[in-house]
Design a protein around this motif. Structure first.
Motif, PDB file in Angstrom:
ATOM      1  N   GLY A 269     -26.092  30.577  15.742  1.00 51.98           N
ATOM      2  CA  GLY A 269     -24.672  30.840  15.917  1.00 51.98           C
ATOM      3  C   GLY A 269     -24.291  32.260  15.549  1.00 51.98           C
ATOM      4  O   GLY A 269     -25.114  33.169  15.547  1.00 51.98           O
ATOM      5  N   ASP A 270     -23.048  32.427  15.226  1.00 50.63           N
ATOM      6  CA  ASP A 270     -22.453  33.721  14.935  1.00 50.63           C
ATOM      7  C   ASP A 270     -23.163  34.400  13.760  1.00 50.63           C
ATOM      8  O   ASP A 270     -23.169  33.863  12.643  1.00 50.63           O
ATOM      9  N   PRO A 271     -23.752  35.578  13.983  1.00 45.07           N
ATOM     10  CA  PRO A 271     -24.479  36.258  12.912  1.00 45.07           C
ATOM     11  C   PRO A 271     -23.607  36.587  11.694  1.00 45.07           C
ATOM     12  O   PRO A 271     -24.061  36.520  10.561  1.00 45.07           O
ATOM     13  N   ARG A 272     -22.335  36.926  11.911  1.00 44.56           N
ATOM     14  CA  ARG A 272     -21.458  37.229  10.771  1.00 44.56           C
ATOM     15  C   ARG A 272     -21.241  35.974   9.937  1.00 44.56           C
ATOM     16  O   ARG A 272     -21.245  36.023   8.723  1.00 44.56           O
ATOM     17  N   ARG A 273     -21.043  34.864  10.588  1.00 40.72           N
ATOM     18  CA  ARG A 273     -20.844  33.598   9.866  1.00 40.72           C
ATOM     19  C   ARG A 273     -22.114  33.225   9.098  1.00 40.72           C
ATOM     20  O   ARG A 273     -22.037  32.782   7.957  1.00 40.72           O
ATOM     21  N   GLN A 274     -23.261  33.405   9.716  1.00 42.63           N
ATOM     22  CA  GLN A 274     -24.527  33.143   9.031  1.00 42.63           C
ATOM     23  C   GLN A 274     -24.647  34.021   7.787  1.00 42.63           C
ATOM     24  O   GLN A 274     -25.014  33.538   6.719  1.00 42.63           O
ATOM     25  N   LEU A 275     -24.366  35.293   7.955  1.00 41.69           N
ATOM     26  CA  LEU A 275     -24.457  36.234   6.840  1.00 41.69           C
ATOM     27  C   LEU A 275     -23.507  35.810   5.720  1.00 41.69           C
ATOM     28  O   LEU A 275     -23.883  35.795   4.549  1.00 41.69           O
ATOM     29  N   GLU A 276     -22.301  35.455   6.073  1.00 37.42           N
ATOM     30  CA  GLU A 276     -21.318  35.009   5.071  1.00 37.42           C
ATOM     31  C   GLU A 276     -21.828  33.786   4.311  1.00 37.42           C
ATOM     32  O   GLU A 276     -21.753  33.724   3.081  1.00 37.42           O
ATOM     33  N   GLN A 277     -22.374  32.825   5.018  1.00 33.56           N
ATOM     34  CA  GLN A 277     -22.884  31.617   4.369  1.00 33.56           C
ATOM     35  C   GLN A 277     -24.053  31.932   3.438  1.00 33.56           C
ATOM     36  O   GLN A 277     -24.112  31.416   2.318  1.00 33.56           O
ATOM     37  N   VAL A 278     -24.961  32.796   3.879  1.00 32.49           N
ATOM     38  CA  VAL A 278     -26.116  33.161   3.061  1.00 32.49           C
ATOM     39  C   VAL A 278     -25.655  33.879   1.793  1.00 32.49           C
ATOM     40  O   VAL A 278     -26.126  33.587   0.690  1.00 32.49           O
ATOM     41  N   LEU A 279     -24.720  34.816   1.932  1.00 33.63           N
ATOM     42  CA  LEU A 279     -24.224  35.534   0.754  1.00 33.63           C
ATOM     43  C   LEU A 279     -23.490  34.596  -0.200  1.00 33.63           C
ATOM     44  O   LEU A 279     -23.621  34.730  -1.431  1.00 33.63           O
ATOM     45  N   CYS A 280     -22.743  33.651   0.347  1.00 32.29           N
ATOM     46  CA  CYS A 280     -22.043  32.668  -0.505  1.00 32.29           C
ATOM     47  C   CYS A 280     -23.031  31.809  -1.293  1.00 32.29           C
ATOM     48  O   CYS A 280     -22.847  31.581  -2.495  1.00 32.29           O
ATOM     49  N   ILE A 281     -24.051  31.328  -0.626  1.00 32.64           N
ATOM     50  CA  ILE A 281     -25.052  30.493  -1.295  1.00 32.64           C
ATOM     51  C   ILE A 281     -25.702  31.279  -2.429  1.00 32.64           C
ATOM     52  O   ILE A 281     -25.830  30.792  -3.559  1.00 32.64           O
ATOM     53  N   HIS A 282     -26.094  32.503  -2.136  1.00 30.80           N
ATOM     54  CA  HIS A 282     -26.735  33.334  -3.161  1.00 30.80           C
ATOM     55  C   HIS A 282     -25.782  33.605  -4.324  1.00 30.80           C
ATOM     56  O   HIS A 282     -26.149  33.442  -5.490  1.00 30.80           O
ATOM     57  N   ALA A 283     -24.562  34.025  -4.028  1.00 33.17           N
ATOM     58  CA  ALA A 283     -23.606  34.370  -5.085  1.00 33.17           C
ATOM     59  C   ALA A 283     -23.271  33.164  -5.954  1.00 33.17           C
ATOM     60  O   ALA A 283     -23.155  33.289  -7.185  1.00 33.17           O
ATOM     61  N   MET A 284     -23.125  31.998  -5.352  1.00 32.42           N
ATOM     62  CA  MET A 284     -22.824  30.802  -6.143  1.00 32.42           C
ATOM     63  C   MET A 284     -23.990  30.426  -7.043  1.00 32.42           C
ATOM     64  O   MET A 284     -23.791  29.997  -8.182  1.00 32.42           O
ATOM     65  N   MET A 285     -25.202  30.625  -6.563  1.00 33.28           N
ATOM     66  CA  MET A 285     -26.361  30.332  -7.414  1.00 33.28           C
ATOM     67  C   MET A 285     -26.391  31.294  -8.600  1.00 33.28           C
ATOM     68  O   MET A 285     -26.638  30.885  -9.731  1.00 33.28           O
ATOM     69  N   VAL A 286     -26.129  32.568  -8.344  1.00 33.83           N
ATOM     70  CA  VAL A 286     -26.078  33.555  -9.429  1.00 33.83           C
ATOM     71  C   VAL A 286     -25.001  33.151 -10.428  1.00 33.83           C
ATOM     72  O   VAL A 286     -25.216  33.164 -11.639  1.00 33.83           O
TER      73      VAL A 286
END
Length: 179
Positions: free
Chosen positions: A78-95
């Motif tokens: 799907g949308d690369p920006r949406r993918q990027l947003e989801q990946v950054l959210c997952i990482h930031a929440m884990m941190v």
């Protein structure tokens, strides 16, 4: 029998994390883990030789969950920006959730950070190729920027603050970002 072994292993991991959070990593010992998990010391030693190996197993358990989330985002396409947003959210929440846990120390010693860096670089490269993010900076540099910027999530006071950090990071990546 397999379900029982899994349940015992999970109880040991949960007990260790709880003890480390309550008393600090250095004060956790195998006797306390056994008592907290409701198993004998002999049983505990059948599963793990020491506290460090329990912490490493917990790290793998947490990373498996995060990696599963990351790979499902990537696989969904799907949308690369949406993918990027989801990946950054997952990482930031884990941190944010685990920055002061016993697992954070184990994470620093493992290859997990390198794996995350490689994974994020692939997502950033795809977004750059799509024109979604800036291309004047190499994806490898943007990857390091993102990981360091989102390290601030460790001191975030709330998940809303983490969300704002992710938005700020995404804004800095925008194709139309000032040069």
């Amino acid at each position: 029998m397999s379900a029982h072994r899994t349940a015992v292993r999970e109880a040991i991991l949960d007990a260790t994390v709880s003890l480390a959070a309550e008393h600090g990593v250095l004060s956790v010992n195998m006797s306390d883990v056994a008592a907290s998990a409701g198993v004998s010391r002999a049983t505990l030693y059948k599963y793990f030789p020491d506290v460090q190996s329990i912490l490493q197993a917990e790290h793998h358990r947490q990373m498996a969950g995060e990696l599963e989330q990351l790979h499902s985002v990537k696989a969904a396409g799907g949308d690369p920006r949406r993918q990027l947003e989801q990946v950054l959210c997952i990482h930031a929440m884990m941190v944010h959730r685990h920055h002061d846990s016993a697992i954070a120390a184990v994470l620093q010693q493992s290859g997990a950070l390198q794996h995350k860096e490689q994974f994020l670089e692939v997502i950033l490269r795809k977004a750059a190729d799509d024109g979604t993010i800036r291309t004047d900076i190499a994806p490898a540099e943007l990857t390091r920027f993102c990981l360091h910027a989102l390290a601030a999530a460790a001191q975030a006071g709330s998940e809303a603050e983490v969300d704002r950090l992710v938005r700020l990071t995404l804004d800095a990546l925008e194709a139309s970002a000032p040069r």
